[in-house]
Structure formats: structure tokens, C-alpha cells
Design a protein around this motif. Structure first.
Motif, PDB file in Angstrom:
ATOM      1  N   LEU A 232       6.193  49.903  10.356  1.00 28.79           N
ATOM      2  CA  LEU A 232       6.460  50.148   8.943  1.00 28.79           C
ATOM      3  C   LEU A 232       6.352  48.849   8.145  1.00 28.79           C
ATOM      4  O   LEU A 232       6.862  47.812   8.559  1.00 28.79           O
ATOM      5  CB  LEU A 232       7.855  50.752   8.779  1.00 28.79           C
ATOM      6  CG  LEU A 232       8.250  51.285   7.404  1.00 28.79           C
ATOM      7  CD1 LEU A 232       7.350  52.446   6.978  1.00 28.79           C
ATOM      8  CD2 LEU A 232       9.713  51.733   7.415  1.00 28.79           C
ATOM      9  N   SER A 233       5.675  48.929   6.989  1.00 30.15           N
ATOM     10  CA  SER A 233       5.507  47.754   6.137  1.00 30.15           C
ATOM     11  C   SER A 233       6.845  47.326   5.548  1.00 30.15           C
ATOM     12  O   SER A 233       7.777  48.131   5.436  1.00 30.15           O
ATOM     13  CB  SER A 233       4.516  48.056   5.007  1.00 30.15           C
ATOM     14  OG  SER A 233       4.996  49.107   4.182  1.00 30.15           O
ATOM     15  N   PRO A 234       6.968  46.058   5.133  1.00 33.10           N
ATOM     16  CA  PRO A 234       8.236  45.580   4.561  1.00 33.10           C
ATOM     17  C   PRO A 234       8.690  46.395   3.351  1.00 33.10           C
ATOM     18  O   PRO A 234       9.892  46.575   3.162  1.00 33.10           O
ATOM     19  CB  PRO A 234       7.916  44.135   4.171  1.00 33.10           C
ATOM     20  CG  PRO A 234       6.834  43.718   5.113  1.00 33.10           C
ATOM     21  CD  PRO A 234       6.005  44.949   5.313  1.00 33.10           C
ATOM     22  N   THR A 237       6.265  51.571   2.491  1.00 33.84           N
ATOM     23  CA  THR A 237       5.315  52.552   1.950  1.00 33.84           C
ATOM     24  C   THR A 237       4.133  52.835   2.866  1.00 33.84           C
ATOM     25  O   THR A 237       3.409  53.813   2.657  1.00 33.84           O
ATOM     26  CB  THR A 237       4.758  52.073   0.599  1.00 33.84           C
ATOM     27  OG1 THR A 237       3.994  50.872   0.792  1.00 33.84           O
ATOM     28  CG2 THR A 237       5.891  51.811  -0.388  1.00 33.84           C
ATOM     29  N   ARG A 238       3.921  51.993   3.876  1.00 32.10           N
ATOM     30  CA  ARG A 238       2.732  52.135   4.716  1.00 32.10           C
ATOM     31  C   ARG A 238       3.070  51.927   6.189  1.00 32.10           C
ATOM     32  O   ARG A 238       4.079  51.334   6.529  1.00 32.10           O
ATOM     33  CB  ARG A 238       1.664  51.104   4.293  1.00 32.10           C
ATOM     34  CG  ARG A 238       1.018  51.370   2.940  1.00 32.10           C
ATOM     35  CD  ARG A 238       0.471  50.089   2.343  1.00 32.10           C
ATOM     36  NE  ARG A 238       1.555  49.157   2.038  1.00 32.10           N
ATOM     37  CZ  ARG A 238       1.394  47.838   1.918  1.00 32.10           C
ATOM     38  NH1 ARG A 238       0.208  47.300   2.105  1.00 32.10           N
ATOM     39  NH2 ARG A 238       2.429  47.071   1.625  1.00 32.10           N
ATOM     40  N   ILE A 239       2.177  52.433   7.022  1.00 35.66           N
ATOM     41  CA  ILE A 239       2.291  52.278   8.463  1.00 35.66           C
ATOM     42  C   ILE A 239       1.039  51.572   8.967  1.00 35.66           C
ATOM     43  O   ILE A 239      -0.080  52.039   8.748  1.00 35.66           O
ATOM     44  CB  ILE A 239       2.404  53.647   9.163  1.00 35.66           C
ATOM     45  CG1 ILE A 239       3.739  54.330   8.855  1.00 35.66           C
ATOM     46  CG2 ILE A 239       2.197  53.513  10.662  1.00 35.66           C
ATOM     47  CD1 ILE A 239       4.929  53.746   9.575  1.00 35.66           C
ATOM     48  N   LEU A 258      -1.901  53.235   7.203  1.00 37.10           N
ATOM     49  CA  LEU A 258      -1.748  54.573   6.639  1.00 37.10           C
ATOM     50  C   LEU A 258      -0.809  54.539   5.450  1.00 37.10           C
ATOM     51  O   LEU A 258       0.305  54.015   5.551  1.00 37.10           O
ATOM     52  CB  LEU A 258      -1.186  55.521   7.703  1.00 37.10           C
ATOM     53  CG  LEU A 258      -1.076  56.994   7.317  1.00 37.10           C
ATOM     54  CD1 LEU A 258      -2.451  57.656   7.368  1.00 37.10           C
ATOM     55  CD2 LEU A 258      -0.105  57.729   8.253  1.00 37.10           C
ATOM     56  N   ASP A 259      -1.246  55.077   4.317  1.00 40.90           N
ATOM     57  CA  ASP A 259      -0.390  55.230   3.142  1.00 40.90           C
ATOM     58  C   ASP A 259       0.501  56.451   3.362  1.00 40.90           C
ATOM     59  O   ASP A 259      -0.002  57.569   3.534  1.00 40.90           O
ATOM     60  CB  ASP A 259      -1.244  55.407   1.887  1.00 40.90           C
ATOM     61  CG  ASP A 259      -0.420  55.434   0.616  1.00 40.90           C
ATOM     62  OD1 ASP A 259       0.365  56.391   0.442  1.00 40.90           O
ATOM     63  OD2 ASP A 259      -0.551  54.516  -0.202  1.00 40.90           O
ATOM     64  N   ASP A 282       3.369  40.006   5.922  1.00 40.73           N
ATOM     65  CA  ASP A 282       3.967  40.270   4.611  1.00 40.73           C
ATOM     66  C   ASP A 282       3.406  41.606   4.140  1.00 40.73           C
ATOM     67  O   ASP A 282       2.753  42.304   4.928  1.00 40.73           O
ATOM     68  CB  ASP A 282       3.676  39.137   3.614  1.00 40.73           C
ATOM     69  CG  ASP A 282       2.195  38.790   3.509  1.00 40.73           C
ATOM     70  OD1 ASP A 282       1.363  39.716   3.439  1.00 40.73           O
ATOM     71  OD2 ASP A 282       1.852  37.592   3.501  1.00 40.73           O
ATOM     72  N   ASP A 283       3.638  41.977   2.880  1.00 41.96           N
ATOM     73  CA  ASP A 283       3.184  43.288   2.409  1.00 41.96           C
ATOM     74  C   ASP A 283       1.670  43.405   2.280  1.00 41.96           C
ATOM     75  O   ASP A 283       1.145  44.501   2.096  1.00 41.96           O
ATOM     76  CB  ASP A 283       3.828  43.619   1.055  1.00 41.96           C
ATOM     77  CG  ASP A 283       5.225  44.197   1.210  1.00 41.96           C
ATOM     78  OD1 ASP A 283       5.431  44.997   2.139  1.00 41.96           O
ATOM     79  OD2 ASP A 283       6.113  43.847   0.405  1.00 41.96           O
ATOM     80  N   ARG A 284       0.961  42.289   2.390  1.00 42.68           N
ATOM     81  CA  ARG A 284      -0.491  42.310   2.225  1.00 42.68           C
ATOM     82  C   ARG A 284      -1.258  42.017   3.512  1.00 42.68           C
ATOM     83  O   ARG A 284      -2.474  42.189   3.559  1.00 42.68           O
ATOM     84  CB  ARG A 284      -0.906  41.276   1.163  1.00 42.68           C
ATOM     85  CG  ARG A 284      -0.294  41.495  -0.197  1.00 42.68           C
ATOM     86  CD  ARG A 284      -0.648  40.371  -1.151  1.00 42.68           C
ATOM     87  NE  ARG A 284      -0.267  39.058  -0.626  1.00 42.68           N
ATOM     88  CZ  ARG A 284       0.970  38.567  -0.675  1.00 42.68           C
ATOM     89  NH1 ARG A 284       1.948  39.279  -1.217  1.00 42.68           N
ATOM     90  NH2 ARG A 284       1.234  37.369  -0.191  1.00 42.68           N
TER      91      ARG A 284
END
Length: 324
Positions: A232-234, A237-239, A258-259, A282-284
């Protein structure tokens, strides 16, 4: 809550002599305590990694992970992950082919340790450091003809209580309908910020699914197919995950993101096979290990939106965890 020594997860290996175990554990703990003072996993802006040169845990700065000085410890793990001053270490236990789960503090000193069943495979810690999860390979399940299957464990690191001793007992919904089968198997758990919602891989009848579950309700439902080892993203929202090429793991895996709102996947720039539980830098940006030869690996990075190219993030390392 059942305690961590639930027999459905752990089996005490009686063949290991108690005297040998106590002697080795005491000396190992002394060495770890002395050497781990240089590492602090509660300090943001660091990446914790496992060295593929000797198995020891090390720490590099996010601002200069490739060429900056690596802090080292005497702690050795087969798999590690950390967040908010808590680390999980899956490591050998004693002279036999047995393993243990060690919960470590901010300086990688041992807080608790428990015998585990199977060979270490995946490990995660929730963002607040409370929930630790692990996956191990096991053999002997009757439904799979003696081939490898997996066991998942989920522990409240603060209390020592088991949050899930076997996900196979949870009420499963596949494609909107209740589903039961002897070959249902889970691995690669990642936990959301509420410490209750989780995502994992579920396999059955030759298919692999991303599932969303609830530790409190003891329920699981499928979300998407051909999604393995989610992370799971920080921002939640995404995997990040690995997907089998043409749906066939024999052909290898490619990393993707995956969104969760649209369930739309984005394939990343990496074209080599990635057999890892991808982590978020990080988130990116995501990071993952790729073997360089049979004894060494490097941690690589890729943009989470599929743009750009890949590059080495930390050489001679694997099992990365970004300390935010």
C-alpha cells in the motif's frame, strides 16, 4: 484476542536443545545490542536494507542512498521491514533449519522473539509501527500434493496479541459471492493506516487475486485478478504489486501500480522479472530488489506512474524499507 503462541501459527521445535538455544540467543542479543547503536529506524529520511554481502542490516540516507555512508549493525535477517521505530526480522533460529520472528526496537535491539513455522518470505510493518505481518513457505498441505504453500501471521507488536492466526478461516467473498475451497491460500499482507483494513494475495483454483480484508470483521473480498504481493502506498490510494506475465508465474513477473479507486493498473518501466514485495520510497517512487548473481542483489527504483527509466537505488542490498 489469542496470544502469539497460538499453535495454529507456531510450533516449538523440541529438537533444539534448550541450553544451546539460551546460550546462542544470549550471545546473539549481546552482539546485536552493541552494534545496533549506530542504527536508528525512528529517524526519518533513512532506508533500512539487508546487505546481500553478509546478511546484516544497514541504513542509508534517502538523500544519498547510492554513494552515502552505510550505517551497519550486527543484526542479520533473511527478511526485514520497519516503520515508526518498530522492525520485524525473519531469521534463522538455532543450528537446525528453523526460523524465528523477532520484533526489534528503534536501534534494532530485540523486544520479543517467537519460533515460526516455514521458511521466511515476506514481512511488513504498518505505518504507525503497531501491526507486523509475515509470510512463510510451508510444505505438507494435503490439497497441493506436497508442494509449497504459505502461512500468514499478523501480530499487534505492542500487546503481543494475534490479529490473525490464519486468514483461511475468514469469510471470503469472490466476485461478489461467498466462496469456500480447500486450496485457498494467502500471502503478502500490507496493512492500512487504520490498522484494521488490509490487502493481500489470495490464490485458489490456479488464480491469484488482490483481496481487501478486515481484521475485526474477519472478512475478505476479492478486488482484482493477477495481483501478487501488494504494498500500500503511503497515501493509501494505490497498490504496488507484481503481476505474472500473461497470467503465468512461470514466465516471470512485471511490477505495476493499481489505483484503488478505479482498479486500473499502470505497468512500470521495469522490464525484468521482479519477484519481490515492492516497497514505496515515497508517494511517487517504488523500490524493489533484483538479483545481480546467485549471491548478490541490488535495490532498484522506478517511477510509480510508469514514466522514465529504472536505476539502482542501493547496491548490494535487498528488503528495503523507507523510514518516513
Amino acid at each position: 484476542m489469542r496470544k502469539i503462541l497460538s499453535t495454529s501459527i507456531f510450533a516449538v521445535v523440541l529438537a533444539v536443545g534448550a541450553g544451546v538455544y539460551i546460550y546462542e540467543a544470549a550471545h546473539r542479543n549481546d552482539a546485536e545490542a552493541a552494534a545496533a547503536e549506530r542504527v536508528d529506524i525512528s529517524t526519518p529520511g533513512q532506508i533500512l536494507v539487508r546487505s546481500t554481502a553478509d546478511g546484516s542490516m544497514g541504513q542509508v540516507a534517502l538523500v544519498d542512498p547510492g554513494t552515502g555512508q552505510r550505517k551497519v549493525s550486527a543484526v542479520s535477517c533473511n527478511r526485514v521491514y520497519a516503520a515508526a521505530g518498530t522492525a520485524i526480522c525473519l531469521r534463522p533460529d538455532g543450528p537446525l533449519s528453523t526460523y524465528q520472528i523477532a520484533i526489534l526496537d528503534r536501534n534494532l535491539n530485540e523486544r520479543d522473539a517467537y519460533p515460526m513455522v516455514g521458511v521466511p518470505n515476506r514481512a511488513r510493518v504498518s505505518a504507525d509501527g503497531r501491526v507486523v505481518t509475515w509470510t512463510a513457505f510451508v510444505t505438507g498441505d494435503s490439497y497441493n500434493g506436497g508442494q509449497f504453500s504459505t502461512r500468514v501471521g499478523v501480530l499487534d507488536a505492542a500487546s503481543g496479541d494475534v490479529l490473525a492466526d490464519t486468514l483461511e478461516t475468514y469469510a471470503l467473498t469472490r466476485d461478489g459471492k461467498p466462496y469456500q475451497a480447500a486450496d485457498v491460500n494467502y500471502w503478502g499482507v500490507t496493512v492500512a493506516a487504520d490498522d484494521r483494513t488490509f490487502y493481500a494475495t489470495m490464490s485458489t483454483a490456479g488464480h491469484r487475486y488482490l483481496v481487501q480484508g478486515d481484521f475485526t470483521a474477519r472478512t475478505v473480498r476479492t478486488l482484482a485478478e493477477n495481483v501478487e504481493c501488494p504494498s500500500l502506498s503511503p497515501d493509501g490510494t494505490r497498490i504496488a504489486f507484481k503481476q505474472a506475465v500473461d497470467g503465468d508465474p512461470v514466465k516471470g513477473w512485471r511490477p505495476a501500480v493499481l489505483d484503488l479507486a478505479t482498479l486500473r493498473p499502470t505497468v512500470l518501466a521495469e522490464t525484468r522479472s521482479v519477484d519481490d514485495q515492492i516497497a514505496w520510497l515515497d508517494d511517487r517512487t517504488v523500490m524493489y530488489a533484483l538479483p545481480r548473481d546467485k549471491d548478490h542483489a541490488d535495490v532498484w527504483r522506478a517511477n510509480a506512474d510508469g514514466s522514465g527509466s529504472t536505476s539502482v537505488l542501493v547496491a548490494d542490498a535487498e528488503s528495503p524499507a523507507a523510514i518516513r
